[in-house]
Design a protein around this motif. Structure first.
Motif, mmCIF file in Angstrom:
data_model
loop_
_atom_site.group_PDB
_atom_site.id
_atom_site.type_symbol
_atom_site.label_atom_id
_atom_site.label_comp_id
_atom_site.label_asym_id
_atom_site.label_seq_id
_atom_site.Cartn_x
_atom_site.Cartn_y
_atom_site.Cartn_z
ATOM 1 N N HIS A 33 1.028 -1.350 0.094
ATOM 2 C CA HIS A 33 -0.013 -0.114 0.141
ATOM 3 C C HIS A 33 0.798 1.317 -0.182
ATOM 4 C CE1 HIS A 33 -2.427 3.085 1.336
ATOM 5 N NE2 HIS A 33 -3.679 2.534 1.148
ATOM 6 N N GLU A 34 0.512 2.222 -0.863
ATOM 7 C CA GLU A 34 1.296 3.576 -0.851
ATOM 8 C C GLU A 34 0.035 4.351 -1.146
ATOM 9 O OE1 GLU A 34 3.776 3.722 -4.212
ATOM 10 O OE2 GLU A 34 5.111 2.433 -3.273
ATOM 11 N N ASP A 35 -0.034 5.651 -0.456
ATOM 12 C CA ASP A 35 -0.993 6.581 -0.697
ATOM 13 C C ASP A 35 -1.146 7.003 -2.057
ATOM 14 O OD1 ASP A 35 -1.584 6.627 2.017
ATOM 15 O OD2 ASP A 35 -0.331 8.166 2.384
ATOM 16 N N ARG A 50 -2.710 5.645 -8.793
ATOM 17 C CA ARG A 50 -1.465 5.239 -8.396
ATOM 18 C C ARG A 50 -0.959 4.825 -9.628
ATOM 19 N NH1 ARG A 50 0.406 0.525 -4.359
ATOM 20 N NH2 ARG A 50 2.680 0.569 -5.050
#
Length: 163
Positions: A33-35, A50
């Motif tokens: 997970h990445e913002d 993303r």
């Protein structure tokens, strides 16, 4: 005589205490997970875009889409990058999952129709359920889940390809 496979492979993942599954053939990859890059005026469940190998992919908080509380990020939170068939098109989406488990085979006869049992999420998004020792695995009908949101999500992605 050729045997027709009555088994399908599914990727299992959790949202809270609930266990869900999607067909393995729609899952492109599983990412940490990445913002996401926020998109103004998007629906609440659309966390943003993303970059996935040069493609802007809308990231969806499936918990919010199903009417649950928003995802709280943990070290186990993952994004399932999927290619969801939507009629003539394929929509690339990233679904946030609390935890991704494994690929499991379900036999066709194991998959029961979605019971309308007044659970927390709407049953029209359920392709079926499979009983397991730990309870049930809910198979998500991705094209139904995003059919009403599909046009909005499809419009977002191409416009986001700004150099």
């Amino acid at each position: 005589m050729t045997m027709v496979s009555t088994e399908s492979q599914f990727v299992t993942f959790s949202l809270g205490d609930e266990l869900f599954a999607v067909p393995v053939e729609v899952v492109r990859e599983i990412l940490d997970h990445e913002d996401a890059f926020k998109i103004p005026h998007g629906p609440d469940y659309l966390l943003g875009l993303r970059d996935v190998r040069g493609q802007g992919v809308p990231v969806i908080d499936l918990r919010l889409r199903l009417g649950m509380r928003a995802t709280v990020k943990t070290p186990h939170t993952r994004i399932l990058v999927m290619d969801v068939p939507m009629g003539e098109k394929v929509l690339a989406l990233g679904l946030v999952a609390d935890r991704v488990y494994e690929v499991v085979p379900f036999r066709r006869e194991q998959i029961e129709a979605a019971p309308d049992i007044g659970v927390r999420w709407r049953s029209d998004y359920i392709a079926g359920v499979v009983r397991r020792d730990e309870g049930f695995v809910v198979i998500v009908d991705l094209s139904r889940l995003f059919s009403d949101a599909g046009p909005a999500l499809a419009v977002v992605a191409p416009a986001a390809r700004v150099a």
